[in-house]
Design a protein around this motif. Structure first.
Motif, PDB file in Angstrom:
ATOM      1  N   TYR A   1      -6.395   5.103  -6.549  1.00 27.31           N
ATOM      2  CA  TYR A   1      -5.612   6.257  -6.116  1.00 27.31           C
ATOM      3  C   TYR A   1      -4.439   5.769  -5.274  1.00 27.31           C
ATOM      4  O   TYR A   1      -4.634   5.151  -4.224  1.00 27.31           O
ATOM      5  CB  TYR A   1      -6.503   7.186  -5.301  1.00 27.31           C
ATOM      6  CG  TYR A   1      -5.910   8.513  -4.893  1.00 27.31           C
ATOM      7  CD1 TYR A   1      -6.011   9.632  -5.722  1.00 27.31           C
ATOM      8  CD2 TYR A   1      -5.277   8.677  -3.666  1.00 27.31           C
ATOM      9  CE1 TYR A   1      -5.509  10.865  -5.336  1.00 27.31           C
ATOM     10  CE2 TYR A   1      -4.763   9.907  -3.268  1.00 27.31           C
ATOM     11  CZ  TYR A   1      -4.879  10.996  -4.110  1.00 27.31           C
ATOM     12  OH  TYR A   1      -4.379  12.207  -3.720  1.00 27.31           O
ATOM     13  N   GLN A   2      -3.219   6.018  -5.731  1.00 26.24           N
ATOM     14  CA  GLN A   2      -2.043   5.591  -4.974  1.00 26.24           C
ATOM     15  C   GLN A   2      -1.710   6.590  -3.880  1.00 26.24           C
ATOM     16  O   GLN A   2      -1.550   7.786  -4.133  1.00 26.24           O
ATOM     17  CB  GLN A   2      -0.821   5.423  -5.874  1.00 26.24           C
ATOM     18  CG  GLN A   2       0.389   4.917  -5.073  1.00 26.24           C
ATOM     19  CD  GLN A   2       1.702   5.018  -5.816  1.00 26.24           C
ATOM     20  OE1 GLN A   2       1.737   5.366  -6.999  1.00 26.24           O
ATOM     21  NE2 GLN A   2       2.799   4.723  -5.131  1.00 26.24           N
ATOM     22  N   ILE A   3      -1.569   6.072  -2.660  1.00 24.02           N
ATOM     23  CA  ILE A   3      -1.158   6.874  -1.511  1.00 24.02           C
ATOM     24  C   ILE A   3       0.243   6.435  -1.080  1.00 24.02           C
ATOM     25  O   ILE A   3       0.474   5.254  -0.810  1.00 24.02           O
ATOM     26  CB  ILE A   3      -2.146   6.724  -0.343  1.00 24.02           C
ATOM     27  CG1 ILE A   3      -3.505   7.325  -0.725  1.00 24.02           C
ATOM     28  CG2 ILE A   3      -1.605   7.378   0.926  1.00 24.02           C
ATOM     29  CD1 ILE A   3      -4.581   7.148   0.340  1.00 24.02           C
ATOM     30  N   TYR A   4       1.148   7.401  -1.029  1.00 22.89           N
ATOM     31  CA  TYR A   4       2.497   7.156  -0.518  1.00 22.89           C
ATOM     32  C   TYR A   4       2.481   7.639   0.934  1.00 22.89           C
ATOM     33  O   TYR A   4       2.536   8.852   1.201  1.00 22.89           O
ATOM     34  CB  TYR A   4       3.508   7.933  -1.353  1.00 22.89           C
ATOM     35  CG  TYR A   4       4.946   7.558  -1.096  1.00 22.89           C
ATOM     36  CD1 TYR A   4       5.441   6.322  -1.506  1.00 22.89           C
ATOM     37  CD2 TYR A   4       5.811   8.444  -0.455  1.00 22.89           C
ATOM     38  CE1 TYR A   4       6.757   5.976  -1.272  1.00 22.89           C
ATOM     39  CE2 TYR A   4       7.130   8.094  -0.228  1.00 22.89           C
ATOM     40  CZ  TYR A   4       7.601   6.870  -0.631  1.00 22.89           C
ATOM     41  OH  TYR A   4       8.914   6.520  -0.403  1.00 22.89           O
ATOM     42  N   PRO A   5       2.357   6.733   1.898  1.00 20.39           N
ATOM     43  CA  PRO A   5       2.035   7.132   3.281  1.00 20.39           C
ATOM     44  C   PRO A   5       2.966   8.177   3.895  1.00 20.39           C
ATOM     45  O   PRO A   5       2.505   9.051   4.634  1.00 20.39           O
ATOM     46  CB  PRO A   5       2.088   5.811   4.048  1.00 20.39           C
ATOM     47  CG  PRO A   5       1.712   4.781   3.036  1.00 20.39           C
ATOM     48  CD  PRO A   5       2.355   5.264   1.762  1.00 20.39           C
ATOM     49  N   ARG A   6       4.257   8.124   3.615  1.00 21.79           N
ATOM     50  CA  ARG A   6       5.196   9.080   4.209  1.00 21.79           C
ATOM     51  C   ARG A   6       4.855  10.516   3.852  1.00 21.79           C
ATOM     52  O   ARG A   6       5.229  11.447   4.577  1.00 21.79           O
ATOM     53  CB  ARG A   6       6.630   8.799   3.744  1.00 21.79           C
ATOM     54  CG  ARG A   6       7.253   7.538   4.271  1.00 21.79           C
ATOM     55  CD  ARG A   6       8.697   7.423   3.800  1.00 21.79           C
ATOM     56  NE  ARG A   6       9.562   8.370   4.490  1.00 21.79           N
ATOM     57  CZ  ARG A   6      10.194   8.123   5.635  1.00 21.79           C
ATOM     58  NH1 ARG A   6      10.030   6.952   6.233  1.00 21.79           N
ATOM     59  NH2 ARG A   6      10.958   9.029   6.179  1.00 21.79           N
ATOM     60  N   SER A   7       4.169  10.709   2.734  1.00 24.42           N
ATOM     61  CA  SER A   7       3.999  12.057   2.192  1.00 24.42           C
ATOM     62  C   SER A   7       2.544  12.478   2.032  1.00 24.42           C
ATOM     63  O   SER A   7       2.279  13.509   1.415  1.00 24.42           O
ATOM     64  CB  SER A   7       4.693  12.151   0.822  1.00 24.42           C
ATOM     65  OG  SER A   7       6.076  11.930   0.953  1.00 24.42           O
ATOM     66  N   PHE A   8       1.614  11.729   2.598  1.00 26.90           N
ATOM     67  CA  PHE A   8       0.207  12.067   2.377  1.00 26.90           C
ATOM     68  C   PHE A   8      -0.326  13.015   3.446  1.00 26.90           C
ATOM     69  O   PHE A   8      -0.807  14.102   3.137  1.00 26.90           O
ATOM     70  CB  PHE A   8      -0.629  10.793   2.308  1.00 26.90           C
ATOM     71  CG  PHE A   8      -2.007  11.021   1.738  1.00 26.90           C
ATOM     72  CD1 PHE A   8      -2.160  11.439   0.431  1.00 26.90           C
ATOM     73  CD2 PHE A   8      -3.140  10.796   2.495  1.00 26.90           C
ATOM     74  CE1 PHE A   8      -3.424  11.647  -0.120  1.00 26.90           C
ATOM     75  CE2 PHE A   8      -4.405  11.001   1.972  1.00 26.90           C
ATOM     76  CZ  PHE A   8      -4.544  11.425   0.661  1.00 26.90           C
ATOM     77  N   ALA A   9      -0.239  12.619   4.706  1.00 29.73           N
ATOM     78  CA  ALA A   9      -0.727  13.481   5.791  1.00 29.73           C
ATOM     79  C   ALA A   9      -0.134  12.997   7.107  1.00 29.73           C
ATOM     80  O   ALA A   9      -0.162  11.802   7.411  1.00 29.73           O
ATOM     81  CB  ALA A   9      -2.252  13.465   5.866  1.00 29.73           C
ATOM     82  N   ASP A  10       0.380  13.942   7.893  1.00 31.90           N
ATOM     83  CA  ASP A  10       1.035  13.639   9.175  1.00 31.90           C
ATOM     84  C   ASP A  10       0.093  14.031  10.316  1.00 31.90           C
ATOM     85  O   ASP A  10      -0.285  15.193  10.443  1.00 31.90           O
ATOM     86  CB  ASP A  10       2.345  14.418   9.257  1.00 31.90           C
ATOM     87  CG  ASP A  10       3.002  14.335  10.634  1.00 31.90           C
ATOM     88  OD1 ASP A  10       2.726  13.359  11.358  1.00 31.90           O
ATOM     89  OD2 ASP A  10       3.776  15.241  10.963  1.00 31.90           O
ATOM     90  N   SER A  11      -0.253  13.064  11.148  1.00 31.06           N
ATOM     91  CA  SER A  11      -1.204  13.329  12.236  1.00 31.06           C
ATOM     92  C   SER A  11      -0.544  13.649  13.570  1.00 31.06           C
ATOM     93  O   SER A  11      -1.192  14.200  14.465  1.00 31.06           O
ATOM     94  CB  SER A  11      -2.135  12.116  12.432  1.00 31.06           C
ATOM     95  OG  SER A  11      -1.421  11.021  12.996  1.00 31.06           O
TER      96      SER A  11
END
Length: 536
Positions: free
Chosen positions: A20-30
């Motif tokens: 599963y590819q995760i694009y960190p900028r757009s996955f979830a903002d904490s």
């Protein structure tokens, strides 16, 4: 659908795996700054684990000025503050492993950022210790660049630097100077980078644009390409000399030797170009090079046709010494497949068929974040574009930004889709709220829950995960092939058109459908319908 009973196997974990590819900028903002981060990924990893796949691939999170959103690395051994800290990364790896998810990370070896200390030193003069760590060349007598090579993102692949009195090479942005990967010290430094992350527990690497790592040292001009559709100067050339040099192979063998010391690691190459298969086969041949490679067979394809699938699978026969393929229908560099391959009125049906087909392919599978939800390409207005390639080539390209929009966790328009408490860095797709995770979780007929069921089926099937493939037919609209391993044989049939189609196997009474997508009546397939059947 009833998944087959898990089979006992001694195969490597990665062979036939789903990542599963995760694009960190757009996955979830904490932290509420509108940009996704590593703690946000940790908070949402349960969703990824619930899909039942094997691991995650994290797009770059390293220190970077973000000229190309992380693919311009200024420090290979640290986390950019917008994403968190090394401690956050360690926590992410720990949580992923608790959830039995392997962790792959990008490694960008062909180029760095122009802000990297190596380049800052290299450009000062021609005699410093880092002088030859990048690709420098003198101007032609009249002052023009050393040759005719063009950069992917537009313009010459050379930028003048007055301090050195030379041009430096860059296959992408000027802010991404080309590393001289032939240099022994550069190779040593890159091996040390890989070891740094292996020591932190990563399970493998996706090697970005690795076929650009070395070029013809004579800097021979590229010949012109045949006439065709062109939106960039890069498209006017056959890239025979600025990439894909055979000297890349010993470097890959060196990297594989390092990763093998850490046990069950996995290495996969990204290989772009008009005809990437020879390089992909070379990069994965035998047991001393990379485990797998993927190209852009499907990522840049306009229509999805039976012939496209047939020809792609045929490039990877099940033969001794042959490499192992990886496939992706979507990623952060390509427009969402559902928008490329189906008209709006057919997208709901097509999304299910596309997923069914992906799960039946021989090789490893990459599932891009939001693909399990059926996310469409978002139309980003010019003034909101962030992608340098899209800005340079607007409006002649579907921007990468349109596939990088935030993951919709909640269908509530008042909460930025549950991605962040602040306006996100890219707008959320207007139709994405209806596709949000919370809306699909509770619907047994949703695409999200179909994804879970199909992944479970593939994971328990030796035929789908590692079996061979026998092509039966590939007409204008109808695709059929068998997958088999041991005593298990599955028939996979897909109608890739909006109009109904009929097709009969040689012995129709010997097959029992175990999964269907769309309207299937006997051996008549409605538009964008398909099935998996088992032999009995």
């Amino acid at each position: 659908m009833t998944a087959p009973a898990p089979a006992t196997s001694t195969r490597e974990w990665w062979r036939g795996a789903i990542i599963y590819q995760i694009y960190p900028r757009s996955f979830a903002d904490s932290n509420g700054d509108g940009i996704g981060d590593l703690p946000g990924i940790i908070q949402r990893l349960d969703h990824v684990a619930s899909l039942g796949l094997d691991g995650i691939w994290l797009s770059p999170f390293f220190t970077s000025p973000m000229a190309d959103f992380g693919y311009d690395v200024a420090d290979y051994r640290d986390v950019d503050p917008i994403f968190g800290t090394l401690a956050d990364f360690d926590a992410l790896v720990g949580r992923a492993h608790e959830l039995r998810l392997k962790v792959l990370i990008d490694q960008v070896y062909a180029h760095s950022s122009d802000r990297h200390p190596w380049f800052q030193a290299s450009r000062t003069d021609r005699t410093n210790p880092h002088a030859d760590w990048y690709v420098w060349a003198d101007a032609k007598p009249e002052g023009s660049p050393p040759n005719n090579w063009q950069a992917v993102f537009g313009g010459p692949a050379w930028t003048w630097d007055a301090r050195r009195g030379q041009y430096y090479m860059h296959n992408f942005l000027p802010e991404q100077p080309q590393l001289n990967v032939r240099h022994p010290a550069v190779q040593d430094a890159l091996m040390a980078v890989a070891q740094f992350w292996l020591d932190r527990g990563v399970d493998g690497f996706r090697l970005d644009a690795i076929n650009f790592a070395m070029h013809d040292p004579a800097l021979t001009d590229n010949p012109p390409a045949p006439a065709g559709k062109r939106s960039r100067p890069f498209d006017f050339q056959l890239h025979l000399h600025n990439q894909s040099h055979p000297d890349i192979l010993p470097f890959l063998e060196r990297l594989r030797a390092l990763t093998d010391r850490y046990g069950a690691t996995f290495t996969v190459a990204e290989v772009g170009g008009r005809h990437p298969e020879p390089e992909m086969h070379a990069f994965t041949a035998g047991t001393r090079r990379l485990h797998s490679a993927y190209g852009f067979n499907f990522l840049y394809a306009k229509p999805l046709t039976p012939a496209l699938v047939r020809d792609a699978l045929a490039e990877w026969p099940d033969e001794p010494g042959a490499g192992w393929p990886s496939w992706a229908f979507e990623n952060h560099d390509a427009a969402r497949a559902i928008s490329r391959w189906a008209e709006p009125q057919h997208r709901a049906a097509f999304a299910r068929l596309k997923l069914l087909l992906l799960m039946c392919l021989r090789g490893n599978l990459f599932l891009y974040q939001g693909e399990e939800l059926g996310l469409t390409q978002v139309d980003i207005p010019f003034e909101a574009l962030r992608d340098p390639e899209a800005i340079a080539n607007w409006p002649l390209t579907l921007s990468r930004d349109g596939a990088r929009t935030p993951m919709p966790w909640r269908g509530d328009p008042g909460c930025h889709a549950g991605f962040s408490t602040a306006p996100p860095w890219l707008p959320i797709g207007e139709d994405h709220l209806a596709l949000a995770v919370d809306r699909q979780n509770g619907d047994p007929h949703s695409l999200l829950n179909l994804t879970r069921r199909l992944i479970a089926f593939r994971q328990a099937s030796e035929a789908l995960r590692v079996g061979d493939v026998t092509m039966l037919t590939a007409t204008d609209s109808l695709l059929a092939f068998e997958r088999s391993a041991g005593d298990e044989t599955l028939l996979c049939v897909f109608n890739l058109a909006a109009e109904p189609a009929e097709w009969l196997p040689a012995h129709p009474a010997h097959w029992r459908a175990v999964e269907t997508g769309g309207v299937v009546e006997g051996w008549r397939f409605g538009g964008y319908a398909g099935l998996i059947a088992e032999r009995f």
